[in-house]
Design an enzyme around this catalytic site. Structure first.
Site, PDB file in Angstrom:
ATOM      1  N   SER A  61       0.943  -1.180  -0.075  1.00  0.00           N
ATOM      2  CA  SER A  61       0.120  -0.015   0.151  1.00  0.00           C
ATOM      3  C   SER A  61       0.770   1.153   0.124  1.00  0.00           C
ATOM      4  CB  SER A  61      -1.028   0.097   1.297  1.00  0.00           C
ATOM      5  OG  SER A  61      -0.185   0.196   2.444  1.00  0.00           O
ATOM      6  N   LYS A 110       0.775   4.330   6.622  1.00  0.00           N
ATOM      7  CA  LYS A 110       0.027   5.442   5.800  1.00  0.00           C
ATOM      8  C   LYS A 110       0.650   6.667   5.744  1.00  0.00           C
ATOM      9  CE  LYS A 110      -2.748   1.980   5.001  1.00  0.00           C
ATOM     10  NZ  LYS A 110      -2.770   1.498   3.598  1.00  0.00           N
TER      11      LYS A 110
END
Length: 204
Positions: A61, A110
């Site tokens: 990700s 993230k």
């Protein structure tokens, strides 16, 4: 002659006394070593818990900024989130339990897109913060138009929360799906990458 003989005896006695003192000090030296080891262990534990911690990237990700399996050094001490920061966070139970097929109950890496009070909007894949498009050179693209499929109406980030996204927008489970996240879920900010050694250094 007697005076010289007496001096030799005094020297022998002093040597014997010093040897005795050394033997008596040995247990204390051993105790000192254990004391130093204990203090060192406490300091290392403090550093690990409060100053610096390690985390491992899981998944794709954050490509190409971070790759699967890379080991990171993070810190959460006196940390205040800012836009653009890469953070490690732990999702709350209500998120992980409601989406068991999408994400494991593990730490995620993230990027902070917006902080409390800011608005976030996505138009044709372009992210707007407080109405202005942000520069995102770090975004991974599968093709020239790979990120131009996302649209999200403007949302205002609540106090004490952040809006996070992965750099690989087509392969990231993030705030676009589970919403804003409390800053209490942030374990720490990524400071630098330690492995693989070929990519050792800061990340951004």
């Amino acid at each position: 002659m007697d005076e010289h003989q007496l001096s030799y005896e005094e020297i022998d006695r002093e040597i014997a006394e010093r040897a005795k003192e050394k033997r008596q000090k040995r247990p204390n030296n051993v105790f000192d070593i254990f004391e130093i080891l204990a203090i060192t262990l406490v300091v290392l534990l403090f550093v690990n818990l409060f100053l610096f911690r390690q985390s491992v990237v899981s998944g794709q990700s954050m490509q190409n900024t971070l790759e699967d399996g890379e080991r990171l050094i993070i810190s959460g001490l006196f940390y205040s989130p800012k836009g653009g920061d890469i953070v490690v966070l732990q999702l709350p139970d209500e998120i992980t339990e409601s989406t068991p097929a999408l994400i494991k109950k593990e730490a995620l890496v993230k990027r902070v897109i917006a902080t409390e009070g800011q608005t976030v909007e996505i138009r044709q894949g372009i992210v707007f913060v407080d109405g202005a498009p942000i520069t995102e050179d770090y975004v991974y693209r599968d093709g020239p138009d790979s990120t131009r499929t996302y649209n999200m109406p403007a949302v205002r980030v609540s106090p004490g929360c952040v809006f996070v996204m992965g750099d690989h927008r087509n392969n990231s489970y993030d705030s676009r799906y589970f919403g804003e996240i409390s800053t209490t879920c942030i374990v720490g900010k990524v400071l630098f990458r330690i492995t693989p050694f070929s990519r050792f250094g800061g990340v951004g």
